[in-house]
Design a protein around this motif. Structure first.
Motif, PDB file in Angstrom:
ATOM      1  N   ALA A 100      10.090 -38.846  -5.040  1.00  0.00           N
ATOM      2  CA  ALA A 100      11.019 -39.956  -4.787  1.00  0.00           C
ATOM      3  C   ALA A 100      12.007 -39.616  -3.686  1.00  0.00           C
ATOM      4  O   ALA A 100      12.414 -40.490  -2.903  1.00  0.00           O
ATOM      5  CB  ALA A 100      11.771 -40.300  -6.072  1.00  0.00           C
ATOM      6  N   LEU A 147      16.160 -35.086  -9.884  1.00  0.00           N
ATOM      7  CA  LEU A 147      17.015 -35.941 -10.706  1.00  0.00           C
ATOM      8  C   LEU A 147      17.161 -35.390 -12.114  1.00  0.00           C
ATOM      9  O   LEU A 147      17.695 -36.059 -12.990  1.00  0.00           O
ATOM     10  CB  LEU A 147      16.432 -37.363 -10.757  1.00  0.00           C
ATOM     11  CG  LEU A 147      16.285 -38.068  -9.403  1.00  0.00           C
ATOM     12  CD1 LEU A 147      15.603 -39.427  -9.577  1.00  0.00           C
ATOM     13  CD2 LEU A 147      17.627 -38.229  -8.719  1.00  0.00           C
ATOM     14  N   LEU A 165      19.665 -46.258 -12.214  1.00  0.00           N
ATOM     15  CA  LEU A 165      18.307 -46.776 -12.126  1.00  0.00           C
ATOM     16  C   LEU A 165      18.360 -48.277 -11.852  1.00  0.00           C
ATOM     17  O   LEU A 165      19.325 -48.958 -12.215  1.00  0.00           O
ATOM     18  CB  LEU A 165      17.541 -46.509 -13.413  1.00  0.00           C
ATOM     19  CG  LEU A 165      17.205 -45.039 -13.707  1.00  0.00           C
ATOM     20  CD1 LEU A 165      16.436 -44.938 -15.015  1.00  0.00           C
ATOM     21  CD2 LEU A 165      16.410 -44.422 -12.584  1.00  0.00           C
ATOM     22  N   LEU A 202      12.801 -38.817 -16.886  1.00  0.00           N
ATOM     23  CA  LEU A 202      13.624 -39.987 -17.187  1.00  0.00           C
ATOM     24  C   LEU A 202      12.957 -40.933 -18.190  1.00  0.00           C
ATOM     25  O   LEU A 202      13.566 -41.905 -18.622  1.00  0.00           O
ATOM     26  CB  LEU A 202      13.933 -40.756 -15.898  1.00  0.00           C
ATOM     27  CG  LEU A 202      14.812 -40.023 -14.872  1.00  0.00           C
ATOM     28  CD1 LEU A 202      14.966 -40.863 -13.612  1.00  0.00           C
ATOM     29  CD2 LEU A 202      16.166 -39.678 -15.457  1.00  0.00           C
ATOM     30  N   TYR A 226       7.379 -42.510  -9.114  1.00  0.00           N
ATOM     31  CA  TYR A 226       8.100 -43.750  -8.838  1.00  0.00           C
ATOM     32  C   TYR A 226       7.488 -44.475  -7.644  1.00  0.00           C
ATOM     33  O   TYR A 226       7.508 -45.707  -7.588  1.00  0.00           O
ATOM     34  CB  TYR A 226       9.571 -43.453  -8.563  1.00  0.00           C
ATOM     35  CG  TYR A 226      10.274 -42.788  -9.717  1.00  0.00           C
ATOM     36  CD1 TYR A 226      10.222 -43.332 -10.992  1.00  0.00           C
ATOM     37  CD2 TYR A 226      10.983 -41.607  -9.543  1.00  0.00           C
ATOM     38  CE1 TYR A 226      10.860 -42.717 -12.063  1.00  0.00           C
ATOM     39  CE2 TYR A 226      11.623 -40.986 -10.605  1.00  0.00           C
ATOM     40  CZ  TYR A 226      11.555 -41.540 -11.861  1.00  0.00           C
ATOM     41  OH  TYR A 226      12.174 -40.934 -12.916  1.00  0.00           O
ATOM     42  N   ASP A 243      14.037 -45.091  -9.738  1.00  0.00           N
ATOM     43  CA  ASP A 243      15.214 -44.568  -9.066  1.00  0.00           C
ATOM     44  C   ASP A 243      15.529 -45.423  -7.829  1.00  0.00           C
ATOM     45  O   ASP A 243      14.629 -46.013  -7.220  1.00  0.00           O
ATOM     46  CB  ASP A 243      14.983 -43.112  -8.638  1.00  0.00           C
ATOM     47  CG  ASP A 243      14.041 -43.020  -7.458  1.00  0.00           C
ATOM     48  OD1 ASP A 243      14.504 -42.846  -6.322  1.00  0.00           O
ATOM     49  OD2 ASP A 243      12.814 -43.166  -7.685  1.00  0.00           O
ATOM     50  N   THR A 246      13.678 -44.637  -4.266  1.00  0.00           N
ATOM     51  CA  THR A 246      12.337 -45.206  -4.109  1.00  0.00           C
ATOM     52  C   THR A 246      12.402 -46.723  -3.948  1.00  0.00           C
ATOM     53  O   THR A 246      11.695 -47.304  -3.125  1.00  0.00           O
ATOM     54  CB  THR A 246      11.461 -44.845  -5.315  1.00  0.00           C
ATOM     55  OG1 THR A 246      11.397 -43.429  -5.441  1.00  0.00           O
ATOM     56  CG2 THR A 246      10.054 -45.387  -5.161  1.00  0.00           C
ATOM     57  N   ILE A 266      21.982 -42.046 -13.041  1.00  0.00           N
ATOM     58  CA  ILE A 266      21.171 -40.888 -12.648  1.00  0.00           C
ATOM     59  C   ILE A 266      22.030 -40.012 -11.745  1.00  0.00           C
ATOM     60  O   ILE A 266      23.000 -40.480 -11.131  1.00  0.00           O
ATOM     61  CB  ILE A 266      19.880 -41.293 -11.907  1.00  0.00           C
ATOM     62  CG1 ILE A 266      20.213 -42.087 -10.636  1.00  0.00           C
ATOM     63  CG2 ILE A 266      18.932 -42.034 -12.796  1.00  0.00           C
ATOM     64  CD1 ILE A 266      19.048 -42.170  -9.686  1.00  0.00           C
ATOM     65  N   LEU A 268      21.723 -36.888  -8.691  1.00  0.00           N
ATOM     66  CA  LEU A 268      20.906 -36.089  -7.783  1.00  0.00           C
ATOM     67  C   LEU A 268      21.446 -34.663  -7.789  1.00  0.00           C
ATOM     68  O   LEU A 268      22.628 -34.434  -7.511  1.00  0.00           O
ATOM     69  CB  LEU A 268      20.971 -36.671  -6.367  1.00  0.00           C
ATOM     70  CG  LEU A 268      20.388 -35.803  -5.245  1.00  0.00           C
ATOM     71  CD1 LEU A 268      18.917 -35.497  -5.497  1.00  0.00           C
ATOM     72  CD2 LEU A 268      20.574 -36.480  -3.891  1.00  0.00           C
TER      73      LEU A 268
END
Length: 317
Positions: A100, A147, A165, A202, A226, A243, A246, A266, A268
């Protein structure tokens, strides 16, 4: 079996003959025959039988092969680690990222960073989070973008950016006026949803999030990445919760994006090894990643009419 026995065994399995194994290993045919004979004497049974001019593994050898493959894989890991330890520090930086991020964040960030450090070689790779953690522990990469926080004591994580998300749907699924606006959870009731593989970090969080939806979304297709979920949405197969990195790469001509309400956050992470100092140029690179990642996330947040937080950097050295 000794390591040399295993090497000869696998070479014969690959080539089907003593001469082929000798050529593969750059040794003489008598040397291969001698090692094979010694291995069979120690084991007490034959490893190969000649069938129509080819050496074929015996049933006992086939049983051994599974364990032999494990030993070979471990030896390859030792060789890779030794090569990594020989690498001269400071002249290259090896970066791994989940798919992603590899397709959306990595290219522009690396381009910017290499212009600052034109003499440093950059090696890029993409893999799922679990594999990236293993690559870090084997010293095959210097930093991993993911993630998912690490769960190994030999690894540490730094937060680079935070977001949420989003839901991605084929164009026309939602009214045009709702595009970019928060999507109430209840609107996913009975929706044709592209599911995430249970191996995805996730997936469990998303399943928990959707427990309150009644009737639950209809999941008939599950994917491992994703980017594949996005492609399925673009083909019109259904909705996906993915995410934002993406999702932002999806074509606005075929899809629409909406953040979820309530938000499903989420983070990073930049993951490095805990037992050694990172390369001296890594701090600058992570600042580039942090700024560019948060800018992408804020683009989505602003589009949804929510306050952006890009001016408050979450990255800390």
């Amino acid at each position: 079996m000794r390591l040399r026995h295993i090497e000869i065994f696998q070479a014969i399995r690959q080539t089907g003959s003593v001469s082929g194994a000798a050529q593969l290993l750059h040794v003489s045919q008598p040397a291969v025959s001698k090692v094979l004979q010694h291995a069979e004497q120690q084991l007490g049974f034959a490893l190969f039988l000649r069938v129509r001019g080819k050496l074929q593994a015996t049933p006992e050898a086939l049983e051994l092969e599974r364990e032999v493959d494990k030993v070979t894989e471990s030896l390859q890991g030792v060789r890779r680690l030794a090569q990594s330890l020989r690498r001269e520090p400071g002249h290259s930086l090896r970066i791994g990222a989940i798919p992603a991020l590899a397709l959306s964040l990595l290219p522009p960030a690396i381009n910017e960073w290499t212009q600052r450090y034109p003499d440093i070689v950059c090696e890029l790779s993409s893999a799922h989070s679990r594999e990236l953690m293993q690559n870090l522990l084997m010293r095959e990469v210097d930093v991993a973008l993911t993630l998912q926080p690490p769960d190994h004591p030999g690894l540490k994580a730094q937060t680079l950016a935070s977001g949420m998300l989003v839901a991605l749907a084929p164009l026309g699924y939602w009214p045009v006026a709702s595009h970019g606006q928060p999507l109430p959870l209840i609107e996913l009731a009975g929706a044709p949803l592209i599911g995430l593989s249970s191996a995805d970090p996730l997936a469990a969080r998303l399943d928990s999030y959707l427990e309150a939806v009644d009737p639950p979304p209809r999941v008939r297709i599950a994917v491992q990445t994703y980017s594949l979920a996005r492609a399925m949405v673009e083909s019109g197969a259904g909705l996906a919760v993915i995410d934002p990195f993406t999702a932002l790469g999806a074509s606005p001509a075929t899809t629409a994006i909406r953040p979820l309400a309530p938000a499903l956050p989420i983070i990073l992470y930049a993951v490095t090894r805990a037992d050694e100092p990172p390369p001296h140029t890594l701090s600058d690179l992570l600042q580039v990643f942090s700024r560019r990642a948060q800018a992408q996330l804020d683009r989505l947040i602003v589009g949804a009419g929510l306050p952006a937080n890009g001016h408050n950097a979450v990255y800390k050295t």
